[in-house]
Design an enzyme around this catalytic site. Sequence first.
Site, PDB file in Angstrom:
ATOM      1  N   ASP A  76      -4.125 -64.529   4.026  1.00  0.00           N
ATOM      2  CA  ASP A  76      -4.565 -65.852   3.589  1.00  0.00           C
ATOM      3  C   ASP A  76      -4.368 -65.917   2.075  1.00  0.00           C
ATOM      4  O   ASP A  76      -5.201 -65.440   1.306  1.00  0.00           O
ATOM      5  CB  ASP A  76      -6.031 -66.048   3.981  1.00  0.00           C
ATOM      6  N   TYR A 118     -13.447 -65.368   3.067  1.00  0.00           N
ATOM      7  CA  TYR A 118     -13.594 -66.805   3.337  1.00  0.00           C
ATOM      8  C   TYR A 118     -12.240 -67.358   3.760  1.00  0.00           C
ATOM      9  O   TYR A 118     -11.236 -67.148   3.073  1.00  0.00           O
ATOM     10  CB  TYR A 118     -14.084 -67.560   2.086  1.00  0.00           C
ATOM     11  N   TYR A 153     -20.920 -79.672   0.744  1.00  0.00           N
ATOM     12  CA  TYR A 153     -21.792 -78.553   0.342  1.00  0.00           C
ATOM     13  C   TYR A 153     -22.991 -79.015  -0.490  1.00  0.00           C
ATOM     14  O   TYR A 153     -23.350 -78.344  -1.462  1.00  0.00           O
ATOM     15  CB  TYR A 153     -20.998 -77.530  -0.496  1.00  0.00           C
ATOM     16  N   LYS A 168      -3.721 -74.859  -1.324  1.00  0.00           N
ATOM     17  CA  LYS A 168      -4.254 -75.090  -2.677  1.00  0.00           C
ATOM     18  C   LYS A 168      -3.210 -75.436  -3.759  1.00  0.00           C
ATOM     19  O   LYS A 168      -2.977 -76.600  -3.998  1.00  0.00           O
ATOM     20  CB  LYS A 168      -5.117 -73.907  -3.098  1.00  0.00           C
TER      21      LYS A 168
HETATM   22  C1  LIG Z   1      -9.821 -73.003   0.074  1.00  0.00           C
HETATM   23  C2  LIG Z   1      -9.516 -71.904   1.002  1.00  0.00           C
HETATM   24  C3  LIG Z   1      -9.356 -72.118   2.387  1.00  0.00           C
HETATM   25  C4  LIG Z   1      -9.579 -73.471   3.032  1.00  0.00           C
HETATM   26  O1  LIG Z   1      -8.710 -74.439   2.547  1.00  0.00           O
HETATM   27  P1  LIG Z   1      -9.096 -75.993   2.738  1.00  0.00           P
HETATM   28  O2  LIG Z   1      -7.906 -76.718   2.226  1.00  0.00           O
HETATM   29  O3  LIG Z   1     -10.319 -76.219   1.935  1.00  0.00           O
HETATM   30  O4  LIG Z   1      -9.321 -76.211   4.185  1.00  0.00           O
HETATM   31  C5  LIG Z   1      -9.015 -71.038   3.185  1.00  0.00           C
HETATM   32  N1  LIG Z   1      -8.834 -69.806   2.653  1.00  0.00           N
HETATM   33  C6  LIG Z   1      -8.969 -69.572   1.340  1.00  0.00           C
HETATM   34  C7  LIG Z   1      -8.724 -68.193   0.813  1.00  0.00           C
HETATM   35  C8  LIG Z   1      -9.325 -70.594   0.473  1.00  0.00           C
HETATM   36  O5  LIG Z   1      -9.489 -70.348  -0.840  1.00  0.00           O
END
Ligand SMILES: *Cc1c(COP(=O)(O)O)cnc(C)c1O
Length: 429
Positions: free
Chosen positions: A242, A148, A18, A274
């Site tokens: 997600d 996202y 980025y 995460k």
């Molecule tokens: C960080 C994130 C992703 C992507 O995860 P990566 O490990 O960076 O590929 C997808 N969805 C959400 C809500 C996120 O915070």
Amino acid sequence: MPAAAPPWLTLDHVWLPYTQMAQMATATLPLPVVGAQGARIELADGRTLIDGIASWWTACHGYKHPHIRAAVAAQLDQLPHVMFAGLAHEPGYTLAQRLARLLPGDLEHVFFSESGSVAVEIALKMAVQFWRSQGQDRHRFIAFRHGYHGDTLGALSVTDPATGFHDAFAAWRLPQLFAELPRSEAERAEFEQLLATQCTQVAAVIVEPLVQGAGGMRFFDADTLAFIRAACDRHDVLLILDEIMTGFGRTGRMFACQGDDGAGVVPDLICLSKALTGGTLPLAATVATARVFDAFRSAHAEDAFMHGPTFMANPLACAAANASLDLFEREPRLQQVAAIATQLAEELEPCRALPGVVDVRVKGAIGVVQLATTEASALRPAFVERGVWVRPFGDIVYLAPAFTMVRDDLAALTAAVVDVVSDWSRAHG
Ligand SMILES: *Cc1c(COP(=O)(O)O)cnc(C)c1O
């Protein structure tokens, strides 16, 4: 003058995330880090920074927690890696069992991968193949404005294009359906209408529960989430949550889908990553309900789920995740999150009165000050000067610290935010 950069720190060969690298002056080189301990990042020149964002919200127990270190070290001695097809290892199978027990409802079939984006890709593929197994060709998804879900092409296709992440790929995007989060009566009617007219081609709705993270740390309530679940049920469409950012305590409950009051919803598929390993090693999981899983069981080999990352269920990462779950069991993490929430709300509140501040909001261990600018990233150097690591983006300055952070460190972070935002407000507000 800052101390000279270490000799390895050149941008001749590393391509940064980025980042417009043409504009990088020496002053904005990434900061060289030589260590990290608890809530602190140690720089090569001897300075330490209090970390306000836990390395993209992953390091929920702080850096170098001895229990996770010991588990990973023992696993390194025993079995650092082995392929997950045809061979099995204890940390992976144990972790799957523990996640199944921890997750609400019958989310109990765990597919491992190595990153959040890939966990989302897998959920999307599972949803499409789920419908195919019942003779239905459903290849579209409904996603939300400001959502996202990652940077790979499938995940990107359900990410709001307006978050500005990926204009270059506009022509390559899979065409998906974007909706407003159904909060008002009008938005709910519109969402219901979208489902009613599109449900025969929509495989699933995908949403980040309660907090839209990278789209600007926007919050919504459990009521809206429950409405989305009920609408999916009414139109027989799957729901993918997600929880890559929200999972493992960040919003105050172990999983955000458990709701503000614990009432909660159970999705058909959930994506985790995460904080899964406490911010130590890359690992992700896509977890399905019995209904979704059972659709893949048949007499035909071609009905299997055809996906298998090379480093699937890496034993080191699984050992780290098991150790992280131990810490959630042994230590009062959710109480710590509640205390952080109270302190964030109290100490960020003075920002609200400043000219140019649009909103101040807190959910769990996430504190946000929203500004009337889209250039909040310009404030980054001011935080480093104050000895803290905070990375504003878009129109927000936010904190998402480790849950183990002590009161004084959090006070130093909120004081830095109030300071920096006050200076900005005087100059621009
Ligand atoms: C960080 C994130 C992703 C992507 O995860 P990566 O490990 O960076 O590929 C997808 N969805 C959400 C809500 C996120 O915070």
